[in-house]
Write a protein that holds these residues in place. Structure first.
Motif, PDB file in Angstrom:
ATOM      1  N   UNK A  43       1.110  -1.155   0.044  1.00  0.00           N
ATOM      2  CA  UNK A  43      -0.056   0.084  -0.034  1.00  0.00           C
ATOM      3  C   UNK A  43       0.964   1.264   0.075  1.00  0.00           C
ATOM      4  N   UNK A  44       0.530   2.125  -0.871  1.00  0.00           N
ATOM      5  CA  UNK A  44       1.604   3.322  -0.989  1.00  0.00           C
ATOM      6  C   UNK A  44       1.109   4.250   0.089  1.00  0.00           C
ATOM      7  N   UNK A  45       1.784   4.850   0.802  1.00  0.00           N
ATOM      8  CA  UNK A  45       1.468   5.842   1.877  1.00  0.00           C
ATOM      9  C   UNK A  45       1.628   7.221   1.490  1.00  0.00           C
ATOM     10  N   UNK A  46       0.741   8.437   2.016  1.00  0.00           N
ATOM     11  CA  UNK A  46       0.888   9.620   1.631  1.00  0.00           C
ATOM     12  C   UNK A  46       2.209  10.184   1.671  1.00  0.00           C
ATOM     13  N   UNK A  47       3.238   9.733   2.384  1.00  0.00           N
ATOM     14  CA  UNK A  47       4.623  10.250   2.512  1.00  0.00           C
ATOM     15  C   UNK A  47       5.512   9.439   1.511  1.00  0.00           C
ATOM     16  N   UNK A  48       4.983   8.855   0.526  1.00  0.00           N
ATOM     17  CA  UNK A  48       5.652   8.167  -0.371  1.00  0.00           C
ATOM     18  C   UNK A  48       6.136   6.728  -0.098  1.00  0.00           C
TER      19      UNK A  48
END
Lengths: 412, 295
Positions: A43-48
Motif C-alpha cells: 500500500x502506498x502511503x501519503x509520505x511516499x
C-alpha cells in the motif's frame, strides 16, 4: 426408521468416526483461512513510503483499491484502461521504469480489466500472449468480445484440430455466455483451489469412515449374528448404506458451509458476482459467476464424494479386511490425479473413475477451466460433463453392488 | 416341529468339513459333541444359513430354510463360537440394535432386554461397553442377543466357553426351561454342560455324525467298560502307557484313584463304574479335545 436411527447412533458413537469428523471440521476452518493468509499487497502511503499488508488487511485494502473497476466489463471500459496503461508506460519508457507508487496507483488498479487483452489479442497460431503496448484501443472498443471468441476458436483449432465437434461445442458455449462480463475484485484463485483441496481431504476422511462399514463386521465376526436376524440381509445392508451416506452428506455440507462462510466473510460477497472469466481465463466456457461456481463445486464435489464412498462401500461388502478396503479405496481415489499427471491431460480413465472430479490438476474446477474433450468416434464430450455423468451412474451402481455383495457374502 | 438336515456336505479347498450328514432335530435340547475340527461349527453355520452347503438340504417343517429366508430367520437365534460385536457398543445399545434387526416391537424391546439382563446377571453392566466386559460376561451378552426374539430354533456354538462353574449351572437351568417346545442345539467341549439337560445328543467325528441318541442310550455302549480303582502313585506311569485313563485324583498315602476305559478289568481290585457321557466322548476322541469341569 428405527433401525436407521440406531445405525446412525452406532456409527456416530464410534471413536474413529468422531475423530475423523472432528478433523474434517477443523480442516474446513484451517483450509478456508489459508488462502486468506496468502493475500498481500503493497500500500502506498501519503509520505511516499510503501506498507506491505497481509491477510484480512490486504483483502480490505484491495476491495477498496479495485472498486473503481467494479461492474460491467464493457469494451469501452477495457479500452480506457488500456489507454491509461499505454500512456503511463510511454511516459516512463517501459513498464520496469514506472515508479512503484505510480505503478500501484495507476497500473495495478486496472490490471484486472486489461489482463484478458493479452489473451484475446494473442497470436492466433502460436497462442503467445500479446503485448499490451501493441494493442489498438480502438480495436478493443470495436471488437473486444469478438476477439475473445476468435481467440477461443484459435485455441480449439490448435488443441482439437481433428475434432470439429469439440470446436463447435466450445464456440457455441462461449457464444451463450452472458456479456458483458462482470468484474468485482476479491476472492482469489487460491480460495477456489482450497475448496477443491478440502473436498479431497473430506473424501479421504469419509473413505476412512466408510471402509469398515461392512468389512469391520466381517472382521469382528459380528456379521455372523447380524445376518441371522430377520432384517439382517437386504434391509440391514440398505440401512447401513443409507446411514453412512447420510452422515457423509451432512458432514460434507456442514464442512463446505463452514469453509465457504469463512472464505466469503473474509473475501466479501461482492466478488461472488464476478464472472468466471474475470478470475480465470477470458476464454473459459462456464456461464456462471463465482458465487454460482462455489455452489457448482460443492454439488459436483458431493457427487464425486458419494461416488467414491459408494465404491468404498462396495469394496467393504466384498472384502473381509478394513485395511485392504481402505488402501484400495485410497489408491482409486488418487488414481485420476496420477493418470492425469502421467498422461499430461484428461483420459477416459481419469474422467470416469468415481473420484474423477476430486484431486489436484484433474479436479472439477480445473476441468471447467481447461478445454479437455474426450472422443467417441467423431463425437466429443467436455470432461466436466463426463465426470458428472460417470459419478451419477456410479453412485446407484456401486450402492446396489454393495448391498448385493453383502447379501451374498458367505461366512468363512 | 422339526429341523431336518438331509445329506449335507461342505467341502473347503483341502478338506471335507461336513460329509453327507443327515439328522432330524426335534423339540428339546440337542447336544452336538465332537473334537476340534469335527465339523460342528460348519454344520451350525449351515443350519444358521450363513454358509451354503455344497450338497444337501436343510428344511424346517418341510420348507427349505434358504427359501424361507426372513421367515426362517425370524424364528431363529444364533450364538456363534466367536461372539463378534462392534467395539463401541454398550450392552444395552447392542441388544437394542439386534432387537430392531429381529423386529422385536419397540415397546417390548426394553422389557425383553431388562428381563434377559436380569436372568443372565448383566443388569449392572448394561451401560458398559461390551469390549470392556470379562469373557464370561461377553458370552452372556451373546446368549442374550440370541434369545431376544424368543426363537423356536436356538443354535449355540460353545455357549459356555469362558463361563465360570456357577454361571454354567445357571445357564443349564435357563436353557432347560427355555427349551420347552423349541429346538435348542448346543455344541460344546464341556460334556457335563449338556449331559443332564440334553434330550438327545449327536456325536460328530471327521465331518460325519457317528452316533445319535439320548444320553442313556449312548452310554449304554460303554456299560461295563468303565472301571475305577486305587493304585500306588509309583505305578501311574506304567498304567498311563498301558490304559486309557480318563480321570485321576490323588488320595492319601501316595495312592491315586483312577477311572479308566477297558473291555475287561485291567488292574486287580477294579470295580465297574457308572458310565457317563464324558467317558463315551473320551472313548470316541482319545486324542483329547475336551475340557473337563471338575478335573
Amino acid at each position: 426408521m428405527r433401525l436407521y436411527s440406531l445405525e446412525i447412533k452406532r456409527v456416530l458413537k464410534a471413536k474413529r468416526t468422531l475423530i475423523l469428523l472432528a478433523i474434517a471440521l477443523i480442516m474446513s476452518i484451517v483450509m478456508a483461512y489459508l488462502p486468506v493468509m496468502f493475500e498481500s499487497i503493497n500500500r502506498p502511503n501519503a509520505d511516499g513510503t510503501i506498507t506491505e499488508l497481509d491477510g484480512i488487511e490486504a483483502i480490505r485494502f484491495k476491495r477498496l483499491y479495485y472498486s473503481k473497476v467494479y461492474g460491467e466489463v464493457t469494451p469501452q471500459k477495457v479500452a480506457d484502461a488500456l489507454q491509461s496503461y499505454q500512456s503511463i508506460v510511454t511516459e516512463y519508457g517501459s513498464l520496469n521504469d514506472v515508479p512503484l507508487d505510480i505503478y500501484i496507483e495507476h497500473i495495478l488498479a486496472i490490471r484486472p480489466l486489461v489482463k484478458g487483452l493479452t489473451e484475446a489479442f494473442g497470436d492466433p497460431v502460436t497462442g503467445i500472449a500479446a503485448d499490451l503496448m501493441e494493442i489498438d484501443p480502438e480495436e478493443v472498443v470495436q471488437s473486444y468480445y469478438e476477439k475473445c471468441a476468435a481467440h477461443l476458436n484459435d485455441v480449439m483449432k490448435n488443441e482439437q484440430k481433428d475434432y470439429p465437434t469439440a470446436w463447435q461445442h466450445a464456440n457455441k458455449k462461449y457464444a451463450e455466455l452472458e456479456k458483458p462480463f462482470q468484474l468485482y475484485y476479491g476472492i482469489s484463485r487460491d480460495a477456489f483451489d482450497y475448496v477443491e483441496l478440502y473436498i479431497l481431504v473430506l473424501s479421504i476422511l469419509c473413505i476412512a469412515v466408510a471402509a469398515p462399514v461392512f468389512a469391520g463386521e466381517y472382521q469382528t465376526g459380528s456379521d455372523s449374528i447380524l445376518r441371522c436376524t430377520k432384517y439382517g440381509h437386504t434391509r440391514l445392508a440398505i440401512t447401513k448404506v443409507a446411514a453412512s451416506s447420510s452422515i457423509f452428506v451432512v458432514v460434507f455440507v456442514l464442512g463446505m458451509t463452514i469453509h465457504l462462510l469463512i472464505s466469503d466473510l473474509a473475501f466479501g460477497t461482492d466478488c461472488l458476482k464476478s464472472s468466471f472469466q474475470m478470475l480465470f481465463s477470458i476464454i473459459n466456457l462456464p456461464n456462471f459467476n463465482l458465487g454460482q461456481l462455489q455452489v457448482i463445486l460443492v454439488l459436483a464435489g458431493l457427487l464425486s464424494l458419494l461416488a467414491s464412498i459408494s465404491f468404498t462401500l462396495f469394496l467393504s461388502a466384498k472384502f473381509k479386511d478394513s485395511l485392504t478396503v481402505l488402501l484400495i479405496s485410497l489408491v482409486v481415489l488418487l488414481m485420476p490425479t496420477f493418470v492425469y499427471s502421467a498422461f499430461a491431460g484428461a483420459t477416459w480413465v481419469s474422467s470416469v473413475l468415481p473420484s474423477a472430479g476430486i484431486g489436484m490438476q484433474n479436479n472439477f474446477l480445473y476441468q471447467l477451466i481447461n478445454f479437455n474433450y474426450l472422443h467417441i468416434g467423431e463425437v466429443s464430450f467436455w470432461t466436466p460433463y463426463i465426470i458428472l455423468l460417470a459419478a451419477a451412474v456410479e453412485v446407484p451402481a456401486f450402492l446396489f453392488l454393495a448391498v448385493h455383495s453383502y447379501c451374498k457374502h458367505q461366512v468363512a | 416341529m422339526e429341523l431336518k438336515i438331509e445329506h449335507i456336505s461342505k467341502r473347503f479347498k483341502d478338506k471335507t468339513a461336513v460329509d453327507d450328514v443327515s439328522l432330524t432335530l426335534t423339540t428339546g435340547v440337542w447336544g452336538l459333541l465332537g473334537a476340534n475340527g469335527a465339523g460342528k461349527t460348519t454344520l451350525m453355520r449351515m443350519i444358521a444359513d450363513i454358509m451354503t452347503p455344497n450338497s444337501g438340504t436343510i428344511s424346517f417343517d418341510g420348507k427349505d430354510i434358504h427359501k424361507m429366508g426372513a421367515e426362517y430367520r425370524n424364528i431363529f437365534g444364533f450364538l456363534p463360537q466367536d461372539f463378534g460385536y462392534s467395539r463401541d457398543f454398550t450392552v444395552k445399545d447392542y441388544l437394542e440394535y439386534v432387537a430392531a434387526l429381529k423386529d422385536v416391537p419397540y415397546k417390548e424391546t426394553i422389557k425383553k432386554i431388562n428381563h434377559l439382563l436380569d436372568i443372565l446377571t448383566l443388569s449392572d453392566v448394561k451401560g458398559k461397553k461390551i469390549a470392556k466386559l470379562s469373557g464370561g460376561m461377553k458370552r452372556r451378552v451373546g446368549i442374550a442377543q440370541a434369545m431376544l426374539n424368543d426363537p423356536k430354533i436356538l443354535v449355540m456354538d460353545e455357549p459356555t466357553a469362558g463361563l465360570d462353574p456357577g454361571e454354567r449351572v445357571r445357564f443349564r437351568n435357563f436353557i432347560s426351561e427355555f427349551s420347552h417346545d423349541r429346538i435348542v442345539l448346543i455344541s460344546t467341549h464341556i460334556v457335563s454342560d449338556i449331559e443332564y439337560i440334553a434330550t438327545r445328543n449327536a456325536i460328530m467325528k471327521e465331518g460325519k455324525i457317528v452316533d445319535v441318541g439320548t444320553t442313556n442310550e449312548l452310554i449304554k455302549q460303554i456299560e461295563g467298560k468303565v472301571w475305577s480303582c486305587v493304585v500306588p502313585a509309583e505305578k501311574m506311569i506304567e498304567y498311563e502307557m498301558r490304559l486309557h485313563i480318563i480321570n485321576q485324583r490323588n488320595e492319601d498315602n501316595d495312592r491315586i484313584s483312577i477311572r479308566y476305559l477297558a473291555e475287561q478289568s485291567a488292574i486287580d481290585g477294579s470295580v465297574t463304574a457308572t458310565p457317563r457321557l464324558e467317558d463315551l466322548y473320551l472313548r470316541l476322541f482319545p486324542q483329547g479335545g475336551i475340557e473337563k469341569e471338575d478335573i
